[in-house]
Design an enzyme around this catalytic site. Sequence first.
Site, PDB file in Angstrom:
ATOM      1  N   CYS A  30     -19.262  31.155 -30.466  1.00  0.00           N
ATOM      2  CA  CYS A  30     -18.203  30.306 -29.555  1.00  0.00           C
ATOM      3  C   CYS A  30     -17.449  29.685 -30.550  1.00  0.00           C
ATOM      4  CB  CYS A  30     -19.385  28.751 -28.548  1.00  0.00           C
ATOM      5  SG  CYS A  30     -18.356  28.273 -28.461  1.00  0.00           S
ATOM      6  N   CYS A  33     -16.792  25.569 -30.322  1.00  0.00           N
ATOM      7  CA  CYS A  33     -17.687  24.936 -31.326  1.00  0.00           C
ATOM      8  C   CYS A  33     -17.296  24.897 -32.680  1.00  0.00           C
ATOM      9  CB  CYS A  33     -19.223  25.542 -30.822  1.00  0.00           C
ATOM     10  SG  CYS A  33     -19.031  26.438 -29.216  1.00  0.00           S
TER      11      CYS A  33
END
Length: 131
Positions: A30, A33
Amino acid sequence: MYCKGYGWPCCRFEKLSGKYTLVDFWASWCGPCRQESPTLVRLYTKYKGKGFAIVSVSIDTDKTRWENAIKKDGYTWENVSELDGYSGSTAALYTVTAIPNSFLLDKDGKIIAKNLRGKNLEDKLISLMGQ
């Protein structure tokens, strides 16, 4: 800590009692993230002595990628994963269907904020714990 079949509940709760805790859902793949990682490391370093904890809950399915990301990003706090992606019981418990996703818990374990990142997370921690 790999927690196949246990996820968040396998975390050592006694270490979190009485602390503001960020439950951060993420994955090694991600991008957003991983971009937040330096902020989390900085805030954890700054506030861990003042009663702040982080539990990172990965929705990864590949243990090696997950562990390598933890090392690369410098996560020194509690890290758990069921390695079941979005199918894990912890993701279901928090109704996580997309990441990044986070929940800030108060000292009693109640959710007081959701999806705070960057400056918003820092401002909230300052309001709770001071500079």
